[in-house]
Design an enzyme around this catalytic site. Structure first.
Site, PDB file in Angstrom:
ATOM      1  CD  GLU A  41     160.526  29.948  33.224  1.00 52.78           C
ATOM      2  OE1 GLU A  41     160.689  31.183  33.036  1.00 52.78           O
ATOM      3  OE2 GLU A  41     161.362  29.240  33.824  1.00 52.78           O
ATOM      4  NE  ARG A  45     160.893  36.467  28.342  1.00 52.10           N
ATOM      5  CZ  ARG A  45     162.161  36.093  28.301  1.00 52.10           C
ATOM      6  NH1 ARG A  45     162.766  36.005  27.131  1.00 52.10           N
ATOM      7  NH2 ARG A  45     162.817  35.802  29.408  1.00 52.10           N
ATOM      8  CB  THR A  69     158.381  36.890  31.769  1.00 52.78           C
ATOM      9  OG1 THR A  69     159.267  36.073  30.999  1.00 52.78           O
ATOM     10  CG2 THR A  69     158.836  38.341  31.614  1.00 52.78           C
ATOM     11  CE  LYS A 129     164.809  33.300  35.934  1.00 53.49           C
ATOM     12  NZ  LYS A 129     163.748  33.700  34.991  1.00 53.49           N
TER      13      LYS A 129
END
Length: 209
Positions: A41, A45, A69, A129
């Site tokens: 993953e 960011r 994100t 998640k």
């Protein structure tokens, strides 16, 4: 079996990585795959994130790369264009839920409460998640959710490391965990891919009871 279900069962740990330099992406991915962690993953960011995803998708065929994100529908589209197989969100919003239905990228939405988990399950997202795992209640909360919602499975992320990963993996509704301990910033900066491979190998051998 859905794409997300397959992804969450490929390895006990999904490395959550922050990549500042896209040139690190391929050697990093190769080290993680060699260590037994094929699911990666890459968090959105940094400015290099999508280029890193694209490089991994193009040059490391044994890796299953996704993005993290993810907060907007546009992030899903950008992830797909970069070659991501899945996308992970810290939470969920009505716009994201709508955009994720039928999207080429498998979506793993975030939930931290019983109400959030129920709402997502009603929308057809039974793989979620659990974030932020430690701050939200940890394994105690997960075990409490398992009784009334046995069909929901989680990738627990947030505050998880080598010291508590096994506790999470032994929880009946946890399919895998996510964390950054396999790709520490110092090793990334040094380009010490051998050390990262060793950390990945140790993580790949973690199993729940």
């Amino acid at each position: 079996m859905t794409l997300i279900e397959k992804v969450l069962h490929l390895a006990p740990v999904i490395p959550v990585v922050v990549i500042d330099d896209a040139r690190q992406a391929v050697p990093l991915a190769r080290a993680l795959v060699a260590g037994g962690l094929p699911v990666i993953e890459v968090t959105l960011r940094t400015a290099a994130a999508l280029d890193a995803v694209r490089a991994i998708a193009d040059e490391v065929p044994d890796a299953v790369v996704g993005t993290g994100t993810v907060r907007r529908p546009a992030d899903l589209d950008a992830s797909a264009k970069a070659g991501a197989r899945f996308a992970v969100s810290p939470g969920a919003s009505p716009d994201l839920v709508a955009a994720a239905r039928g999207h080429d990228v498998g979506w793993l939405p975030g939930a931290a409460t019983a109400s959030e988990a129920m709402t997502l399950a009603e929308q057809g997202f039974v793989f979620q998640k659990f974030f932020p795992a430690e701050a939200a209640g940890g394994t105690a909360l997960l075990r409490s959710l398992h009784g009334p919602m046995p069909e929901i499975r989680f990738c627990a992320t947030g505050g998880i490391g080598v010291k508590n990963a096994l506790d999470y993996l032994a929880t009946p509704n946890v399919a895998c965990v996510g964390g950054s301990w396999c790709t520490p910033a110092a090793l990334m900066r040094a380009g010490d891919w051998q050390a990262i491979e060793a950390l990945a190998l140790a993580a790949s051998q973690l199993r729940g009871d």
